[in-house]
Scaffold this motif. Structure first.
Motif, PDB file in Angstrom:
ATOM      1  N   LEU A  19       0.834  -1.203   0.000  1.00  0.00           N
ATOM      2  CA  LEU A  19       0.000   0.000   0.000  1.00  0.00           C
ATOM      3  C   LEU A  19       0.866   1.250   0.000  1.00  0.00           C
ATOM      4  O   LEU A  19       0.575   2.223  -0.707  1.00  0.00           O
ATOM      5  N   SER A  20       1.944   1.226   0.765  1.00  0.00           N
ATOM      6  CA  SER A  20       2.859   2.371   0.818  1.00  0.00           C
ATOM      7  C   SER A  20       3.483   2.639  -0.544  1.00  0.00           C
ATOM      8  O   SER A  20       3.599   3.788  -0.971  1.00  0.00           O
ATOM      9  N   ALA A  22       2.168   1.796  -3.441  1.00  0.00           N
ATOM     10  CA  ALA A  22       1.108   2.287  -4.323  1.00  0.00           C
ATOM     11  C   ALA A  22       0.812   3.762  -4.057  1.00  0.00           C
ATOM     12  O   ALA A  22       0.650   4.557  -4.988  1.00  0.00           O
ATOM     13  N   LEU A  23       0.751   4.143  -2.777  1.00  0.00           N
ATOM     14  CA  LEU A  23       0.497   5.545  -2.440  1.00  0.00           C
ATOM     15  C   LEU A  23       1.642   6.437  -2.911  1.00  0.00           C
ATOM     16  O   LEU A  23       1.415   7.564  -3.371  1.00  0.00           O
ATOM     17  N   LEU A 120      -4.346  -1.367 -10.230  1.00  0.00           N
ATOM     18  CA  LEU A 120      -3.551  -0.979  -9.074  1.00  0.00           C
ATOM     19  C   LEU A 120      -4.396  -0.205  -8.068  1.00  0.00           C
ATOM     20  O   LEU A 120      -4.242  -0.383  -6.850  1.00  0.00           O
ATOM     21  N   ARG A 121      -5.291   0.648  -8.562  1.00  0.00           N
ATOM     22  CA  ARG A 121      -6.179   1.390  -7.662  1.00  0.00           C
ATOM     23  C   ARG A 121      -7.041   0.426  -6.838  1.00  0.00           C
ATOM     24  O   ARG A 121      -7.200   0.579  -5.623  1.00  0.00           O
ATOM     25  N   SER A 124      -4.998  -1.332  -4.306  1.00  0.00           N
ATOM     26  CA  SER A 124      -4.663  -0.444  -3.190  1.00  0.00           C
ATOM     27  C   SER A 124      -5.787  -0.413  -2.166  1.00  0.00           C
ATOM     28  O   SER A 124      -5.534  -0.384  -0.951  1.00  0.00           O
ATOM     29  N   ALA A 128      -5.501  -1.588   1.661  1.00  0.00           N
ATOM     30  CA  ALA A 128      -5.915  -0.707   2.756  1.00  0.00           C
ATOM     31  C   ALA A 128      -6.863  -1.426   3.706  1.00  0.00           C
ATOM     32  O   ALA A 128      -6.758  -1.283   4.937  1.00  0.00           O
TER      33      ALA A 128
END
Length: 237
Positions: A19-20, A22-23, A120-121, A124, A128
């Motif tokens: 997640l990190s 991806a962000l 990818l969204r 994510s 999360a």
């Protein structure tokens, strides 16, 4: 039972790391990957001056200045992060005529990239949910950091070592072969693609990937700090 809790924490920590990353990716994408800075770092202007005139299909990219090159890249970045809308409309002016930047095979490839970003969204969001839900479910069972450190450190070291041994460029090509449809072109010679010339592919992607990883590691470290601080407060209550 303790082993189950530690396995659960390992899954949560992996999800937090992904997640990190991806962000970090989406954060950098919001600034169009800092292309204006990379333009100078990688001498992209000189690269365009060399290969632009050699293009076999569309001429004129080398006649544009840095501001126009940045505008064209940012237009591609904007399109691939909005389901590929507007890719065919990315144009530039050359000798009094309007010319498309992208040929159809490039549009198809960038649409594949846009589809991948949509996946990818969704991934994510899943990461999360795992991070938040797992952290809450396991809040009464602290992670044993020595075990988690060995597992995470081993996994990350193995990943880095594999990339070094195989070669970053070969890994980059192999991932493209795995991800994109086999009948869709993803490799373009500079003489055939203004897109590849503009991006100085794959060199530019190496710098961007490094920044994404660095940002992801920072965000992951921030999560670990929040987690340990929260668990200390939980333990003192």
């Amino acid at each position: 039972m303790k082993n189950v809790h530690q396995l659960g924490w390992f899954v949560v920590l992996i999800a937090a790391l992904l997640l990190s990353l991806a962000l970090s990716w989406f954060g950098l994408a919001a600034a169009h990957y800092g292309f204006e800075r990379w333009y100078d770092i990688y001498d992209i202007g000189e690269h365009i001056d060399r290969y632009g005139p050699q293009n076999r299909f569309i001429r004129g990219l080398d006649s544009l200045d840095k501001a126009e090159h940045v505008r064209l890249f940012n237009a591609i970045s904007e399109a691939v992060h909005h389901q590929g809308e507007g890719l065919k409309e990315i144009t530039f002016e050359y000798r009094g005529s309007t010319r498309p930047l992208l040929r159809q095979p490039e549009v198809v490839h960038l649409q594949d990239v846009a589809n991948l970003i949509d996946v990818l969204r969704l991934a994510s969001v899943f990461f999360a949910v795992v991070v938040v839900g797992g952290t809450l479910l396991l809040r009464r069972h602290k992670p044993r950091w020595r075990i988690q450190g060995v597992l995470l450190g081993g996994l990350m070291s193995l990943s880095v070592l594999s990339i070094i041994l195989i070669g970053p460029k070969q890994v980059f090509y192999h991932l493209h072969e795995m991800i994109f449809p086999p009948d869709h072109a993803w490799f373009f010679y500079y003489q055939d693609s203004l897109m590849a010339t503009l991006m100085k592919a794959p060199d530019l992607f190496g710098g961007i990937a490094l920044v994404i990883v660095m940002g992801g590691v920072i965000l992951f470290g921030f999560y670990l700090l929040l987690l340990t601080g929260w668990q200390r407060r939980q333990g003192s209550q």
